[in-house]
Design an enzyme around this catalytic site. Structure first.
Site, short mmCIF file in Angstrom:
data_model
loop_
_atom_site.label_atom_id
_atom_site.label_comp_id
_atom_site.label_asym_id
_atom_site.label_seq_id
_atom_site.Cartn_x
_atom_site.Cartn_y
_atom_site.Cartn_z
N ASP A 126 -17.98 -25.92 14.03
CA ASP A 126 -18.76 -27.46 14.45
C ASP A 126 -19.36 -27.48 15.61
OD1 ASP A 126 -16.51 -27.47 16.27
OD2 ASP A 126 -15.12 -28.63 14.63
N HIS B 188 -16.33 -17.37 13.05
CA HIS B 188 -16.95 -17.56 11.62
C HIS B 188 -18.60 -18.33 11.64
CE1 HIS B 188 -12.46 -18.01 9.86
NE2 HIS B 188 -13.04 -16.81 9.94
N CYS C 74 -37.39 -20.19 5.90
CA CYS C 74 -37.59 -19.82 7.31
C CYS C 74 -39.05 -19.84 7.76
CB CYS C 74 -37.67 -18.08 6.91
SG CYS C 74 -37.76 -16.99 8.52
P1 OAD Z 1 -6.77 -25.31 8.11
O1 OAD Z 1 -7.27 -26.61 7.61
O2 OAD Z 1 -6.06 -24.24 7.13
O3 OAD Z 1 -5.30 -25.64 9.16
C1 OAD Z 1 -5.49 -26.69 10.16
C2 OAD Z 1 -4.23 -26.63 10.91
O4 OAD Z 1 -4.34 -27.58 11.81
C3 OAD Z 1 -3.06 -26.89 10.23
O5 OAD Z 1 -1.94 -25.95 10.58
C4 OAD Z 1 -2.65 -28.32 10.55
O6 OAD Z 1 -1.23 -28.75 10.81
C5 OAD Z 1 -3.17 -28.33 12.02
N1 OAD Z 1 -3.43 -29.84 12.25
C6 OAD Z 1 -4.10 -30.71 11.66
N2 OAD Z 1 -4.44 -31.99 12.47
C7 OAD Z 1 -4.00 -31.58 13.65
C8 OAD Z 1 -4.15 -32.03 14.94
N3 OAD Z 1 -4.71 -33.40 15.21
N4 OAD Z 1 -3.36 -31.42 16.03
C9 OAD Z 1 -2.79 -30.36 15.96
N5 OAD Z 1 -2.91 -29.56 14.63
C10 OAD Z 1 -3.44 -30.17 13.73
O7 OAD Z 1 -7.85 -24.82 9.22
P2 OAD Z 1 -7.88 -23.40 9.60
O8 OAD Z 1 -6.88 -22.45 10.09
O9 OAD Z 1 -9.13 -23.30 10.80
O10 OAD Z 1 -12.97 -20.38 7.05
O11 OAD Z 1 -8.81 -22.85 8.56
C11 OAD Z 1 -9.13 -21.37 8.64
C12 OAD Z 1 -10.50 -21.03 7.95
O12 OAD Z 1 -10.35 -21.45 6.69
C13 OAD Z 1 -11.58 -21.81 8.59
O13 OAD Z 1 -12.16 -21.21 9.51
C14 OAD Z 1 -12.57 -21.79 7.10
C15 OAD Z 1 -11.49 -22.16 6.32
O14 OAD Z 1 -11.88 -21.83 5.01
C16 OAD Z 1 -14.23 -20.06 6.43
O15 OAD Z 1 -15.04 -20.96 6.11
C17 OAD Z 1 -14.43 -18.80 6.31
#
Ligand code: OAD
Length: 243
Positions: free
Chosen positions: A104, A119, A147
């Protein structure tokens, strides 16, 4: 919680090499949907239809619709106190790196400088023919953007499921993880590799780990410090008083 925060702050103040691994949770309070929460993107959309090379080959217009929707949504939001606090922390620590899974661009907007986007970035596009990568911040690129140099079809410059990370970028992230003294792991479910393993790289190289998340994750049991709650509340409290 206060005592634990004070102890962690003391450690941060003494540390010269700090790494931060962030995921979608840090941007949730900005209004960017996470992937796996109750309202997460992958609860409402099928990742395999929208975020794979096969999906793009099959139906590029559908994939672009999804990415234009995300570009539009993210163009209307901004960084939150957690992003801001990390930008402030960078000024206090000699060697500070954010490794983010987020596409983002909100860390940059908040003023962070040393960022590894493993990513990719939603605001960058890549030509599928000449491979040129360009920045384009328009919220809507249409359903088949081309492009400017060669006229080839553009794709989002993000990593999709089934694709490898850029090896140089991954290597930098691994090096930073192995060299840091402290790693903060913020708002990531720890389910996507190789990002998730970076925390373990740091741990096995001797770093102190702290997790900030709404709940517990597969990472939680490896943590030296766990702070459950909203990143926008906790990160600023950890950083203030570090100066
Ligand atoms: P997830 O959606 O899998 O996990 C989000 C995490 O943030 C969870 O552990 C929630 O508990 C936590 N969370 C939510 N709101 C929060 C807040 N206000 N404060 C603190 N924690 C909070 O997202 P990612 O781990 O980023 O990849 O996902 C990893 C990857 O999966 C992404 O980069 C994307 C996705 O598919 C690709 O697109 C390649």
């Amino acid at each position: 919680m206060e005592e634990k925060m004070a102890a962690f702050r003391e450690l941060l103040k003494k540390s010269e090499r700090v790494a931060v691994l962030t995921g979608a949770g840090i941007s949730a309070e900005s209004g960017v949907p996470t992937f796996r929460g109750d309202d997460g993107l992958w609860q409402n959309y099928r990742a395999m239809d929208l975020a794979t090379p096969q999906a793009f080959a099959r139906d590029p217009e559908l994939v672009w619709q999804f990415y234009n929707w995300r570009r539009d949504l993210i163009s209307k939001v901004t960084y939150n106190p957690a992003h801001k606090a990390l930008a402030e922390l960078e000024n206090l620590v000699p060697n500070f790196t954010i490794i983010t899974q987020n596409v983002d661009g909100l860390h940059l907007l908040a003023g962070s400088r040393n960022i590894i986007e493993i990513h990719g970035n939603l605001w960058k596009v890549r030509c599928t023919r000449c491979h040129a990568i360009t920045m384009d911040r328009s919220p809507d690129l249409g359903n088949s953007p081309k492009c400017r140099s060669c006229g080839g079809p553009l794709r989002p410059h993000v990593v999709w499921f089934g694709e490898s990370l850029d090896l140089d970028i991954l290597q930098r992230a691994v090096d930073v993880s192995r060299q840091c003294q402290v790693m903060l792991v913020i708002g990531t479910s720890g389910l996507v590799q190789p990002a998730a393993s970076l925390a373990l790289e740091a741990k096995s190289a001797g770093a102190v780990l702290a997790e900030i998340d709404l709940g517990s994750t597969p990472h939680s049991r490896f943590m030296d410090f766990g702070f459950q709650g909203k990143a926008g509340d906790i990160v600023p409290r950890l950083v203030e008083g570090c100066a």
